[in-house]
Design a protein around this motif. Structure first.
Motif, PDB file in Angstrom:
ATOM      1  N   THR A  59       0.721  -1.125   0.065  1.00 54.35           N
ATOM      2  CA  THR A  59       0.018  -0.004  -0.051  1.00 54.35           C
ATOM      3  C   THR A  59       1.056   1.364  -0.069  1.00 54.35           C
ATOM      4  O   THR A  59       0.591   2.145  -0.821  1.00 54.35           O
ATOM      5  CB  THR A  59      -0.956  -0.071   1.177  1.00 54.35           C
ATOM      6  OG1 THR A  59      -1.463  -1.209   1.415  1.00 54.35           O
ATOM      7  CG2 THR A  59      -1.790   1.225   1.290  1.00 54.35           C
ATOM      8  N   THR A  85      -8.992  -3.078  -1.395  1.00 55.72           N
ATOM      9  CA  THR A  85      -9.147  -1.800  -1.578  1.00 55.72           C
ATOM     10  C   THR A  85      -8.097  -0.940  -1.540  1.00 55.72           C
ATOM     11  O   THR A  85      -8.016   0.345  -2.072  1.00 55.72           O
ATOM     12  CB  THR A  85     -10.062  -1.335  -0.197  1.00 55.72           C
ATOM     13  OG1 THR A  85     -10.677   0.059  -0.325  1.00 55.72           O
ATOM     14  CG2 THR A  85      -9.234  -1.304   1.433  1.00 55.72           C
ATOM     15  N   SER A  86      -6.785  -1.281  -0.923  1.00 57.70           N
ATOM     16  CA  SER A  86      -5.448  -0.475  -1.111  1.00 57.70           C
ATOM     17  C   SER A  86      -5.019  -0.229  -2.339  1.00 57.70           C
ATOM     18  O   SER A  86      -4.576   1.094  -2.740  1.00 57.70           O
ATOM     19  CB  SER A  86      -4.473  -1.560  -0.577  1.00 57.70           C
ATOM     20  OG  SER A  86      -4.384  -2.312  -1.183  1.00 57.70           O
ATOM     21  N   SER A  88      -7.003   1.040  -4.720  1.00 55.73           N
ATOM     22  CA  SER A  88      -7.568   2.512  -5.177  1.00 55.73           C
ATOM     23  C   SER A  88      -7.561   3.318  -4.142  1.00 55.73           C
ATOM     24  O   SER A  88      -7.620   4.649  -4.354  1.00 55.73           O
ATOM     25  CB  SER A  88      -8.868   2.104  -5.783  1.00 55.73           C
ATOM     26  OG  SER A  88      -8.894   1.574  -6.958  1.00 55.73           O
ATOM     27  N   GLU A  89      -7.588   2.945  -2.843  1.00 64.91           N
ATOM     28  CA  GLU A  89      -7.395   3.942  -1.632  1.00 64.91           C
ATOM     29  C   GLU A  89      -6.181   4.887  -1.988  1.00 64.91           C
ATOM     30  O   GLU A  89      -6.397   6.189  -1.221  1.00 64.91           O
ATOM     31  CB  GLU A  89      -7.491   3.113  -0.563  1.00 64.91           C
ATOM     32  CG  GLU A  89      -5.987   2.543   0.172  1.00 64.91           C
ATOM     33  CD  GLU A  89      -6.577   1.816   1.399  1.00 64.91           C
ATOM     34  OE1 GLU A  89      -5.304   2.102   2.191  1.00 64.91           O
ATOM     35  OE2 GLU A  89      -7.527   1.136   1.939  1.00 64.91           O
ATOM     36  N   ARG A  92      -6.902   7.948  -3.792  1.00 61.74           N
ATOM     37  CA  ARG A  92      -7.818   8.994  -3.029  1.00 61.74           C
ATOM     38  C   ARG A  92      -6.719   9.562  -2.105  1.00 61.74           C
ATOM     39  O   ARG A  92      -7.160  10.949  -1.763  1.00 61.74           O
ATOM     40  CB  ARG A  92      -8.848   8.286  -2.084  1.00 61.74           C
ATOM     41  CG  ARG A  92      -9.968   7.619  -3.242  1.00 61.74           C
ATOM     42  CD  ARG A  92     -10.759   8.816  -3.809  1.00 61.74           C
ATOM     43  NE  ARG A  92     -11.329   9.705  -2.986  1.00 61.74           N
ATOM     44  CZ  ARG A  92     -11.172  11.121  -3.115  1.00 61.74           C
ATOM     45  NH1 ARG A  92     -10.465  11.487  -4.111  1.00 61.74           N
ATOM     46  NH2 ARG A  92     -11.695  11.695  -2.313  1.00 61.74           N
ATOM     47  N   TYR A  93      -5.925   9.021  -1.591  1.00 68.59           N
ATOM     48  CA  TYR A  93      -4.953   9.578  -0.673  1.00 68.59           C
ATOM     49  C   TYR A  93      -4.339  10.869  -1.377  1.00 68.59           C
ATOM     50  O   TYR A  93      -3.916  11.831  -0.751  1.00 68.59           O
ATOM     51  CB  TYR A  93      -3.503   8.887  -0.351  1.00 68.59           C
ATOM     52  CG  TYR A  93      -3.457   7.783   0.508  1.00 68.59           C
ATOM     53  CD1 TYR A  93      -4.870   7.230   1.097  1.00 68.59           C
ATOM     54  CD2 TYR A  93      -2.554   6.688   0.609  1.00 68.59           C
ATOM     55  CE1 TYR A  93      -5.076   6.282   1.817  1.00 68.59           C
ATOM     56  CE2 TYR A  93      -2.662   5.719   1.407  1.00 68.59           C
ATOM     57  CZ  TYR A  93      -3.912   5.404   2.043  1.00 68.59           C
ATOM     58  OH  TYR A  93      -4.097   4.203   2.633  1.00 68.59           O
ATOM     59  N   TYR A 335     -18.206   2.575   0.620  1.00 70.48           N
ATOM     60  CA  TYR A 335     -17.290   3.924   0.345  1.00 70.48           C
ATOM     61  C   TYR A 335     -17.363   4.177  -1.219  1.00 70.48           C
ATOM     62  O   TYR A 335     -17.700   5.202  -1.848  1.00 70.48           O
ATOM     63  CB  TYR A 335     -15.870   3.896   0.896  1.00 70.48           C
ATOM     64  CG  TYR A 335     -15.206   5.128   0.274  1.00 70.48           C
ATOM     65  CD1 TYR A 335     -15.226   6.350   0.957  1.00 70.48           C
ATOM     66  CD2 TYR A 335     -14.285   5.017  -0.609  1.00 70.48           C
ATOM     67  CE1 TYR A 335     -14.504   7.303   0.451  1.00 70.48           C
ATOM     68  CE2 TYR A 335     -13.313   6.095  -1.269  1.00 70.48           C
ATOM     69  CZ  TYR A 335     -13.583   7.136  -0.615  1.00 70.48           C
ATOM     70  OH  TYR A 335     -12.975   8.261  -0.960  1.00 70.48           O
ATOM     71  N   TRP A 336     -16.933   3.046  -2.064  1.00 73.28           N
ATOM     72  CA  TRP A 336     -16.670   3.233  -3.343  1.00 73.28           C
ATOM     73  C   TRP A 336     -17.993   3.405  -4.020  1.00 73.28           C
ATOM     74  O   TRP A 336     -18.305   3.994  -5.162  1.00 73.28           O
ATOM     75  CB  TRP A 336     -15.910   2.056  -3.883  1.00 73.28           C
ATOM     76  CG  TRP A 336     -14.670   2.068  -3.469  1.00 73.28           C
ATOM     77  CD1 TRP A 336     -14.142   0.934  -2.489  1.00 73.28           C
ATOM     78  CD2 TRP A 336     -13.514   2.758  -3.527  1.00 73.28           C
ATOM     79  NE1 TRP A 336     -12.971   1.208  -2.162  1.00 73.28           N
ATOM     80  CE2 TRP A 336     -12.320   2.452  -2.801  1.00 73.28           C
ATOM     81  CE3 TRP A 336     -13.362   4.099  -4.239  1.00 73.28           C
ATOM     82  CZ2 TRP A 336     -11.118   2.954  -2.536  1.00 73.28           C
ATOM     83  CZ3 TRP A 336     -12.038   4.596  -4.054  1.00 73.28           C
ATOM     84  CH2 TRP A 336     -11.049   4.293  -3.389  1.00 73.28           C
TER      85      TRP A 336
END
Length: 384
Positions: A59, A85-86, A88-89, A92-93, A335-336
């Motif tokens: 990640t 999820t990592s 795509s998360e 978002r960071y 969330y997504w």
């Protein structure tokens, strides 16, 4: 009572234990000589003049690689919903937006034929995920990226060692490749990851940003023969460095990577033979002579199966065998789905694959007897 067979276990030997003890006794616990050695040996393993940057997770590595590639607010990054999820998360960071593209119905991987329709003026990068250890169609993805001026950051969390067109993933011409050394992966450091790139500027930026944006590694400062207390913070970085304790494990795991792959391949072949007559779709095979890392062995239950996927997992657990599901597609998570107004059928192939998919135990510490237990249990549930 029969012992429970877990879905995965790390395969650690006395070499890893001795190296960790050496680090503990040396007094150098954080990023130091072992992390540097692991980086050098990993780069040599990939073997194409790449640089390797050790981090505390894949990640972290994906975040650093995307940041170094210049991804920022308002940008779009094309990837797959069929991943953890990592992937795509980290987009978002950076206040950018992932754009999901459905998967190929055979491989579980990002479908190159769907990528171009998702490209907009905001698109800046593509993040393919080599699902289960099977390489994506990187020739096609890289051709699309080059034609549209896009960066390519490979999520190779499952893909060590994997080849595509006869070359190791990590040496295919993408801007960066990121590996995971989580406890269940093909090699492990407990927690950890590696960024690999040929781009010297990307490597420099990743090194600076993995440790608070400081211009010099702590290892370099503390091992200098001259007073070297001075440093400069040149960016608002992160705390993503790998410890020497973790690298001590990785040094010896890397030496075993090809042996581990061979064993996983043998086990996958044994599963294939045992399940060929069952109402399932067997996992896809690599193209030609390419190498599959076999991080996961994923069956898809057919409509003719006597039970559905969820019931199958319950029955396997009742027989003392742990299974898992890879993955719950991202567009099914609140969330997504809420942020991007996604529906379950927004990606119908990913949805159908998820509803049928079950990951069976596949790890190198399994004995032949352990695997036979899985085979017998699976057949007892699915044989019609």
């Amino acid at each position: 009572m029969t012992d429970f067979l877990p879905f995965a276990l790390p395969d650690l030997g006395e070499e890893e234990i001795a190296e960790v003890l050496h680090s503990l006794r040396s007094g150098w616990l954080t990023t130091g000589p072992k992390a540097k050695r692991f980086e050098e040996e990993f780069a040599e393993f990939i073997g194409t003049g790449v640089e390797a940057i050790a981090v505390n997770s894949a990640t972290a590595g994906l975040h650093l690689a995307l940041e170094a590639a210049g991804i920022g607010p308002g940008d779009e990054v094309i990837s797959t919903p069929y991943t953890f999820t990592s992937t795509s998360e980290v987009v978002r960071y950076l206040n950018a937006d992932p754009v999901f593209v459905d998967i190929d119905p055979v491989t579980f991987n990002l479908d190159p034929e769907r990528i171009e329709a998702a490209i907009t003026p905001r698109t800046k990068a593509i993040v393919p995920v080599h699902f289960a250890g099977l390489a994506c169609d990187m020739a096609r993805i890289l051709e699309i990226a080059q034609r549209h001026g896009l960066k390519v950051i490979e999520d190779a969390a499952h893909a060590l060692p994997t080849t595509c067109g006869g070359q190791l993933v990590g040496s295919l011409g993408s801007d960066a490749t990121v590996y995971s050394f989580y406890a269940t992966k093909t090699i492990t450091t407990g927690e950890g990851g590696m960024v690999v790139t040929r781009d010297a500027e990307m490597a420099r930026r990743c090194r600076v940003m993995r440790l608070h944006g400081i211009s010099r590694d702590a290892f370099d400062r503390y091992t200098s023969t001259k007073p070297a207390w001075h440093y400069e913070v040149v960016a608002p970085g992160c705390k993503y460095n790998m410890t020497d304790i973790a690298a001590s494990i990785g040094i010896h795991q890397l030496k075993k990577a090809w042996r581990f792959q061979k064993r996983r391949c043998e086990m996958a072949a044994r599963y294939d033979e045992a399940f060929a007559d069952l109402p399932v779709t067997l996992p896809p095979k690599p193209h030609g002579a390419d190498i599959h890392a076999w991080h996961l062995y994923v069956l898809r239950l057919a409509d003719a199966a006597p039970v559905d996927r969820d019931r199958f997992i319950e029955l396997m657990s009742g027989k003392g065998i742990g299974c898992s599901v890879h993955f719950i597609p991202l567009h099914l998570h609140p969330y997504w789905s809420d942020r991007y107004a996604l529906k379950p059928d927004s990606f119908p192939i990913a949805l159908d694959s998820y509803r049928r998919a079950v990951s069976l135990p596949l790890f190198t510490k399994m004995t032949d007897a352990d695997q036979q237990r899985v085979i017998d249990a699976t057949r007892s549930i699915l044989a019609c």
